[in-house]
Design a protein around this motif. Structure first.
Motif, PDB file in Angstrom:
ATOM      1  N   ARG A  46      43.602 -78.219  20.795  1.00 17.24           N
ATOM      2  CA  ARG A  46      44.507 -77.850  21.883  1.00 17.24           C
ATOM      3  C   ARG A  46      44.576 -76.349  22.085  1.00 17.24           C
ATOM      4  O   ARG A  46      44.988 -75.881  23.150  1.00 17.24           O
ATOM      5  CB  ARG A  46      45.912 -78.420  21.633  1.00 17.24           C
ATOM      6  CG  ARG A  46      45.933 -79.935  21.615  1.00 17.24           C
ATOM      7  CD  ARG A  46      47.298 -80.472  21.310  1.00 17.24           C
ATOM      8  NE  ARG A  46      48.174 -80.342  22.467  1.00 17.24           N
ATOM      9  CZ  ARG A  46      49.470 -80.094  22.401  1.00 17.24           C
ATOM     10  NH1 ARG A  46      50.041 -79.905  21.234  1.00 17.24           N
ATOM     11  NH2 ARG A  46      50.194 -80.001  23.486  1.00 17.24           N
ATOM     12  N   ASN A  49      41.635 -75.323  24.756  1.00 13.08           N
ATOM     13  CA  ASN A  49      41.921 -75.338  26.202  1.00 13.08           C
ATOM     14  C   ASN A  49      43.326 -74.824  26.521  1.00 13.08           C
ATOM     15  O   ASN A  49      43.885 -75.111  27.573  1.00 13.08           O
ATOM     16  CB  ASN A  49      41.643 -76.711  26.825  1.00 13.08           C
ATOM     17  CG  ASN A  49      42.533 -77.801  26.246  1.00 13.08           C
ATOM     18  OD1 ASN A  49      43.439 -77.515  25.452  1.00 13.08           O
ATOM     19  ND2 ASN A  49      42.287 -79.026  26.648  1.00 13.08           N
ATOM     20  N   LEU A  51      46.294 -75.468  25.575  1.00 17.67           N
ATOM     21  CA  LEU A  51      47.535 -76.240  25.590  1.00 17.67           C
ATOM     22  C   LEU A  51      48.464 -75.644  24.541  1.00 17.67           C
ATOM     23  O   LEU A  51      49.677 -75.836  24.574  1.00 17.67           O
ATOM     24  CB  LEU A  51      47.254 -77.711  25.299  1.00 17.67           C
ATOM     25  CG  LEU A  51      46.565 -78.457  26.444  1.00 17.67           C
ATOM     26  CD1 LEU A  51      46.146 -79.845  26.023  1.00 17.67           C
ATOM     27  CD2 LEU A  51      47.482 -78.519  27.668  1.00 17.67           C
ATOM     28  N   GLU A  72      44.345 -72.848  34.292  1.00 15.03           N
ATOM     29  CA  GLU A  72      43.844 -73.980  35.085  1.00 15.03           C
ATOM     30  C   GLU A  72      42.319 -73.910  35.240  1.00 15.03           C
ATOM     31  O   GLU A  72      41.634 -74.920  35.124  1.00 15.03           O
ATOM     32  CB  GLU A  72      44.494 -74.017  36.478  1.00 15.03           C
ATOM     33  CG  GLU A  72      45.953 -74.455  36.479  1.00 15.03           C
ATOM     34  CD  GLU A  72      46.920 -73.325  36.175  1.00 15.03           C
ATOM     35  OE1 GLU A  72      46.569 -72.157  36.489  1.00 15.03           O
ATOM     36  OE2 GLU A  72      48.006 -73.583  35.604  1.00 15.03           O
ATOM     37  N   ARG A  75      40.650 -74.863  31.980  1.00 16.41           N
ATOM     38  CA  ARG A  75      40.743 -76.289  31.648  1.00 16.41           C
ATOM     39  C   ARG A  75      39.838 -77.145  32.526  1.00 16.41           C
ATOM     40  O   ARG A  75      39.328 -78.162  32.085  1.00 16.41           O
ATOM     41  CB  ARG A  75      42.194 -76.760  31.785  1.00 16.41           C
ATOM     42  CG  ARG A  75      43.085 -76.184  30.696  1.00 16.41           C
ATOM     43  CD  ARG A  75      44.528 -76.471  30.972  1.00 16.41           C
ATOM     44  NE  ARG A  75      45.385 -75.748  30.045  1.00 16.41           N
ATOM     45  CZ  ARG A  75      46.613 -75.341  30.347  1.00 16.41           C
ATOM     46  NH1 ARG A  75      47.116 -75.573  31.542  1.00 16.41           N
ATOM     47  NH2 ARG A  75      47.335 -74.709  29.458  1.00 16.41           N
ATOM     48  N   ARG A  76      39.680 -76.718  33.789  1.00 12.35           N
ATOM     49  CA  ARG A  76      38.813 -77.520  34.667  1.00 12.35           C
ATOM     50  C   ARG A  76      37.350 -77.412  34.253  1.00 12.35           C
ATOM     51  O   ARG A  76      36.531 -78.221  34.669  1.00 12.35           O
ATOM     52  CB  ARG A  76      38.997 -77.077  36.121  1.00 12.35           C
ATOM     53  CG  ARG A  76      40.335 -77.548  36.684  1.00 12.35           C
ATOM     54  CD  ARG A  76      40.663 -76.951  38.026  1.00 12.35           C
ATOM     55  NE  ARG A  76      42.103 -77.055  38.264  1.00 12.35           N
ATOM     56  CZ  ARG A  76      42.712 -76.544  39.318  1.00 12.35           C
ATOM     57  NH1 ARG A  76      42.026 -75.917  40.257  1.00 12.35           N
ATOM     58  NH2 ARG A  76      44.014 -76.676  39.455  1.00 12.35           N
ATOM     59  N   ILE A  78      36.479 -77.583  31.090  1.00 16.02           N
ATOM     60  CA  ILE A  78      36.358 -78.252  29.788  1.00 16.02           C
ATOM     61  C   ILE A  78      36.843 -79.694  29.941  1.00 16.02           C
ATOM     62  O   ILE A  78      37.985 -79.926  30.301  1.00 16.02           O
ATOM     63  CB  ILE A  78      37.245 -77.561  28.723  1.00 16.02           C
ATOM     64  CG1 ILE A  78      36.923 -76.077  28.618  1.00 16.02           C
ATOM     65  CG2 ILE A  78      37.078 -78.239  27.375  1.00 16.02           C
ATOM     66  CD1 ILE A  78      37.825 -75.319  27.662  1.00 16.02           C
ATOM     67  N   TYR A  80      38.281 -83.149  28.714  1.00 10.69           N
ATOM     68  CA  TYR A  80      39.237 -83.356  27.621  1.00 10.69           C
ATOM     69  C   TYR A  80      39.529 -84.843  27.490  1.00 10.69           C
ATOM     70  O   TYR A  80      39.982 -85.488  28.434  1.00 10.69           O
ATOM     71  CB  TYR A  80      40.509 -82.563  27.935  1.00 10.69           C
ATOM     72  CG  TYR A  80      41.583 -82.599  26.870  1.00 10.69           C
ATOM     73  CD1 TYR A  80      41.264 -82.614  25.519  1.00 10.69           C
ATOM     74  CD2 TYR A  80      42.932 -82.579  27.225  1.00 10.69           C
ATOM     75  CE1 TYR A  80      42.256 -82.618  24.550  1.00 10.69           C
ATOM     76  CE2 TYR A  80      43.927 -82.580  26.262  1.00 10.69           C
ATOM     77  CZ  TYR A  80      43.575 -82.610  24.919  1.00 10.69           C
ATOM     78  OH  TYR A  80      44.568 -82.610  23.971  1.00 10.69           O
ATOM     79  N   LEU A  82      41.762 -87.532  25.421  1.00 10.12           N
ATOM     80  CA  LEU A  82      42.920 -87.508  24.530  1.00 10.12           C
ATOM     81  C   LEU A  82      42.914 -88.622  23.509  1.00 10.12           C
ATOM     82  O   LEU A  82      42.316 -89.669  23.717  1.00 10.12           O
ATOM     83  CB  LEU A  82      44.214 -87.651  25.351  1.00 10.12           C
ATOM     84  CG  LEU A  82      44.709 -86.386  25.996  1.00 10.12           C
ATOM     85  CD1 LEU A  82      44.009 -86.210  27.318  1.00 10.12           C
ATOM     86  CD2 LEU A  82      46.206 -86.455  26.177  1.00 10.12           C
ATOM     87  N   VAL A 100      39.679 -84.493  38.250  1.00  9.63           N
ATOM     88  CA  VAL A 100      39.197 -83.111  38.188  1.00  9.63           C
ATOM     89  C   VAL A 100      38.298 -82.754  39.386  1.00  9.63           C
ATOM     90  O   VAL A 100      38.486 -81.708  40.004  1.00  9.63           O
ATOM     91  CB  VAL A 100      38.515 -82.808  36.838  1.00  9.63           C
ATOM     92  CG1 VAL A 100      38.076 -81.348  36.776  1.00  9.63           C
ATOM     93  CG2 VAL A 100      39.474 -83.110  35.697  1.00  9.63           C
ATOM     94  N   ARG A 149      36.568 -89.898  32.858  1.00  8.98           N
ATOM     95  CA  ARG A 149      37.370 -88.860  33.491  1.00  8.98           C
ATOM     96  C   ARG A 149      36.988 -87.476  32.951  1.00  8.98           C
ATOM     97  O   ARG A 149      36.888 -86.514  33.700  1.00  8.98           O
ATOM     98  CB  ARG A 149      38.854 -89.145  33.235  1.00  8.98           C
ATOM     99  CG  ARG A 149      39.777 -88.207  33.936  1.00  8.98           C
ATOM    100  CD  ARG A 149      41.219 -88.599  33.742  1.00  8.98           C
ATOM    101  NE  ARG A 149      41.638 -88.483  32.341  1.00  8.98           N
ATOM    102  CZ  ARG A 149      42.894 -88.680  31.934  1.00  8.98           C
ATOM    103  NH1 ARG A 149      43.822 -89.016  32.797  1.00  8.98           N
ATOM    104  NH2 ARG A 149      43.205 -88.554  30.665  1.00  8.98           N
TER     105      ARG A 149
END
Ligand code: ATP
Ligand code: MG
Lengths: 313, 522
Positions: A46, A49, A51, A72, A75-76, A78, A80, A82, A100, A149
């Motif tokens: 985390r 990216n 978080l 932002e 993160r776009r 990478i 991810y 969960l 995304v 995703r």
């Protein structure tokens, strides 16, 4: 490319959850973060990216310090996955996969095409699944959607937090195989978190074994197995050692110890790159012919086991 | 005006008014809910981000909710006057808590792994809010809006007390006038509105989450549409504005008489008598329907206009008691009659002034008066039975009830309890006939017109003679209800039209005829 330099993280003054971690992952490589529950794997991920912000140290993604990018944008770029999917319950499967790309303002047709391609690759036929909602899927299907995703925007880096964690062992093996076979993951920089040793050995180019926030050893699977850095590493792997060794050793690694008889007819071909585990599966039914460096050998189960024993001495 | 025979007749006759009240009611409800959504939803979102604020914001909204509605309306008057403004603000404050709280819980209830995934994929905070948090919290937020709407349909009935209109006009008018048709004509539509709105909003709430995303934008439009009922033109061209109580509005010896006998044409607002005098004093109203002995007539320097055509019947106060009780305790009647003849109009006004304006305790005012009249005696043994004394919610009643309690306990061995504040005539009289109380002070005029509902010819023939009215009600009550009228106390608390003394003098108006002439000229 992802690089961590002396990264540490505290929650509260006492609790050092991640302690001085450094590693580098190159494109095309998969680094597996392995360790017991609570050792700081998710926390490490985390921070990459953003978080979470690291307490100290530096993190680079594609040569840039992560703190220099707007979160932002970072993160776009990478993907991810969960630990517990985190699919949007109010979005359909195809909308979830398209999140995304939509953020990146792809046009509709392109998003549609990309979503459907991915769904087919992950064996979720678009015709049947595109308009379902996450709660209408099984756990394994949900994890596949989560994977799709993360892959959708074809980001150069991929962070995966126990992507196959919620699956039964059988399904887990098949989803893992599908994942390995995806052409999408070639040339990506992948960090994958797991506490499943077998999974780490199967998917990792290198493995980073952690305990209580510290790296115990980082290296190729065979290094951890045959050249453990300390007792923790040794004892961590012990329960599955035999199986791991069989999987870590290829026929070619044992070549010198294999007997050189050539007589038997009725053999099946086997490549020298096959692991001993795979070879044994074949050898239970019939002997096999292997060609390595222009030399041909016919091997059977007993011969292979003898060679393994000899090699370990 | 004839009293309609059935409920449906009433509805038919009053359909215009009913429609207007229903629309006003709907408008009041939704304009306040709309404001509460506009403020409450952002406030709820804010406190999910600043958790430390949440205690304060939810605390404030919670406190607003606990203030009794009528008191909250009362607090609004000094700030915003009378009419729709204070009503809307009060309703808005009521609607706030469920909306803020549900927004807060709704957003906090979103699965943290979903928000984590959204953030991790690169949604900005704004995108997270609009694409994830609000759509997922929507059912909970909608539930809050539903609660707020239903609460507000109920509370909005009280808006009639501060001249904001709505179905409360019929409800409180009906209670005051002992007119069941009128009461139901307000209460039934109010209940139906609550059910209808709750149902409509439940449709929105349960709608498929996919469409809900679009519904988010539709909702304000719907609310705005419903609110617009309130924005119907309110055209008053007259320079004079009258404020009448719900009771006065529906009475032959009230507004109806003013129209038919005097020919008065004036725009009117319906308003509670609790705030009417002050509103007149503050020039929010120009003429009001007061009662002649009210303490505030003195406090706010108002002038009673002479009833030169005698439409207001005599309202002599006397205790009315269940005959059963009188027979059981023969000593009761002489004790109660000791008050007879001691209080005239100006004394009653003075006593009311002490209670209503100087805010003295009615019990203290009652005792001071009895002591001054040398009527006060310490309580006796209180060993026999107990007499339950009722009163309406107006000043006279409180004071008289306390006096009777002291007289009963001083001059007999009975004990007495007061049950003051029993609302209007209907409530207190029903309590008496149903043996919930033994006695209460009533006015002859009310007995004649509201309780006995004497035929028109009878009323016309006796109305100008107080003694005839007293005799008529005495006989009627004994026959119909077995209730006895004791001797009148002395004062005549009749209805009166009153205006600010300064204005009356400036315009040379001293009687209702002169006033009518002035108003109708415009
Ligand atoms: N926000 C937080 N505040 C305080 N402590 C935290 C927080 N997040 C994680 N921790 C603690 O940090 C430690 C490491 O947590 P982390 O989630 O990184 O473990 P993990 O290695 O991913 O474990 P698992 O395999 O169970 O997922 C745990 O002891 C956890 O309690
Ligand atoms: Mg974890």
């Amino acid at each position: 490319m992802i690089k961590l330099e002396h990264v540490s993280k505290n929650f509260g003054p006492e609790k050092k959850v991640v302690n001085d971690i450094s590693f580098e992952v190159a494109p095309g490589e998969t680094l597996v973060l392995l360790g017991t529950s609570g050792c700081g794997k998710t926390t490490t991920l985390r921070m990459i990216n953003r978080l979470l912000e690291p307490g100290s140290g530096h993190i680079y993604v594609n040569g840039k310090e992560v703190r220099q990018l707007p979160p932002e944008t970072l993160r776009r770029s990478i993907g991810y996955v969960l630990q517990n999917t985190g699919l949007f319950p109010h979005y359909t499967v195809s909308e979830n996969i398209g999140v995304v790309p939509t953020l990146l303002k792809w046009d509709k047709a392109r998003i549609h095409e990309r979503t459907f391609t991915l769904m087919d690759k992950l064996r979720l036929p678009a015709a049947d699944y595109a308009d379902l909602y996450p709660h209408q899927l099984s756990g394994g299907q949900q994890q596949r959607v989560g994977l799709a995703r993360a892959l959708a925007a074809d980001a150069p880096a991929l962070l995966m937090d126990e992507p196959f964690g919620a699956l039964d062992p059988l399904t887990r093996i098949s989803v893992r195989k599908e994942f390995k076979a995806l052409d999408e993951i070639n040339n990506k920089t992948i960090i994958l978190v797991t506490h499943d040793i077998e999974e780490a050995f199967e998917l990792g180019t290198r493995i980073c074994l952690m305990n209580e926030g510290r790296i115990q050893q980082i290296g190729a699977p065979a290094d951890l197995l045959f050249r453990p850095a300390n007792d923790f590493v040794r004892s961590f792997l012990n329960p599955q050692r035999l199986q791991l060794e069989l999987k870590a050793l290829a026929i070619k690694d044992l070549w010198t110890w294999l007997p050189a008889h050539t007589s038997t007819s009725n053999t099946v071909p086997l490549t020298a790159e096959s692991t001993c585990w795979e070879a044994l599966e074949t050898l239970t039914s019939s002997p096999a012919t292997v060609v390595y460096q222009q030399e041909q050998k016919v091997i059977d189960g007993n011969g292979l086991m003898a060679a393994i024993a000899a090699c370990k001495k | 005006m004839e009293t309609p025979e059935t409920f449906l007749d009433f509805i038919q006759q009053q359909s215009g008014k009913l429609l207007e009240q229903t629309l006003t009611h709907t408008g009041l409800t939704f304009i306040s809910v709309l404001l509460a959504v506009a403020i409450g939803v952002p406030a709820g979102i804010l406190i999910t981000r600043r958790k430390r604020l949440s205690v304060w914001v939810l605390g404030f909204a919670g406190v607003m909710q606990t203030i009794p509605s009528i008191a909250l309306l009362g607090f609004m008057i000094p700030l915003l006057g009378i009419g729709p403004k204070p009503a809307i603000v009060a309703l808005f404050l009521y609607a706030l808590l469920p909306i803020i709280r549900n927004t807060f819980t709704g957003i906090n209830g979103v699965d943290p792994s979903v928000t984590e995934a959204a953030t991790g994929m690169g949604l900005s905070r704004r995108q997270l809010l609009y694409k994830v948090q609000l759509p997922l919290a929507l059912p909970v937020i909608m539930a809050g809006i539903r609660t707020a709407t239903v609460i507000n349909v109920g509370v909005a009935t009280l808006a009639a007390y501060i001249a904001a209109g709505g179905l409360g006009e019929f409800i409180f008018g009906g209670i005051a006038l002992n007119n069941t048709h009128m009461m139901l004509a307000g209460a039934i539509p109010a209940a139906l509105l609550a059910i209808l709105f709750d149902w409509l909003l439940s449709l929105l709430q349960n709608i498929n989450v996919r469409k809900a995303r679009k519904m988010l934008y539709l909702l304000p439009v719907i609310l705005l549409g419903l609110s617009s009922f309130y924005l119907l033109p309110n055209t008053y061209h007259s320079k004079m504005l009258a404020g009448f109580t719900p009771e006065f509005m529906g009475r032959k010896d009230g507004y109806l008489g003013l129209k038919s006998v005097y020919g008065l044409r004036i725009p009117t607002l319906v308003i509670s008598d609790m705030i009417m005098y002050k509103a007149a004093y503050e020039k929010k109203l120009d003429v009001i329907s007061g009662s002649s002995t009210d303490g505030r007539v003195k406090a706010f320097d108002l002038m009673v206009l002479e009833d030169d055509k005698h439409i207001f019947p005599p309202y002599y106060a006397a205790p009315i008691v269940r005959n059963e009780t009188l027979q059981q305790y023969p000593e009761l009647e002489p004790a109660l009659n000791r008050l007879s003849g001691t209080i005239n109009d100006s004394i009653m006004t003075e006593l009311n002034y002490h209670v209503d304006y100087l805010k003295e305790n009615p019990e203290k005012v009652a005792k001071d008066f009895l002591v001054a009249q040398k009527l006060w005696k310490p309580a006796g043994s209180r060993s026999k039975g107990s007499i339950r004394i009722g009163s309406k919610i107006f000043g006279d009643g409180y004071i008289l009830a306390n006096m009777y309690k002291m007289l009963i306990e001083g001059y007999t061995d009975l004990s007495a309890v007061t049950k003051t504040g029993l609302g209007g005539t209907k409530i207190v009289f029903d309590a008496l006939t149903n043996n919930q109380i033994d006695m209460y002070p009533e006015y002859t005029g009310t007995g004649l017109l509201v309780i006995l509902q004497a035929p028109q010819q009878v009323t016309d023939s006796i109305i100008s003679d107080p003694q005839k009215v007293y005799d008529y009600v005495s006989t009627g009550f004994k026959k119909q209800y077995d209730i006895k009228w004791l001797k009148p106390i002395g004062f005549n608390n009749t209805y009166a039209l009153m205006m600010r003394r300064a204005d009356a003098e400036k315009l040379h108006i001293s009687s209702i005829s002169a006033f009518t002439h002035y108003v109708n000229q415009q």
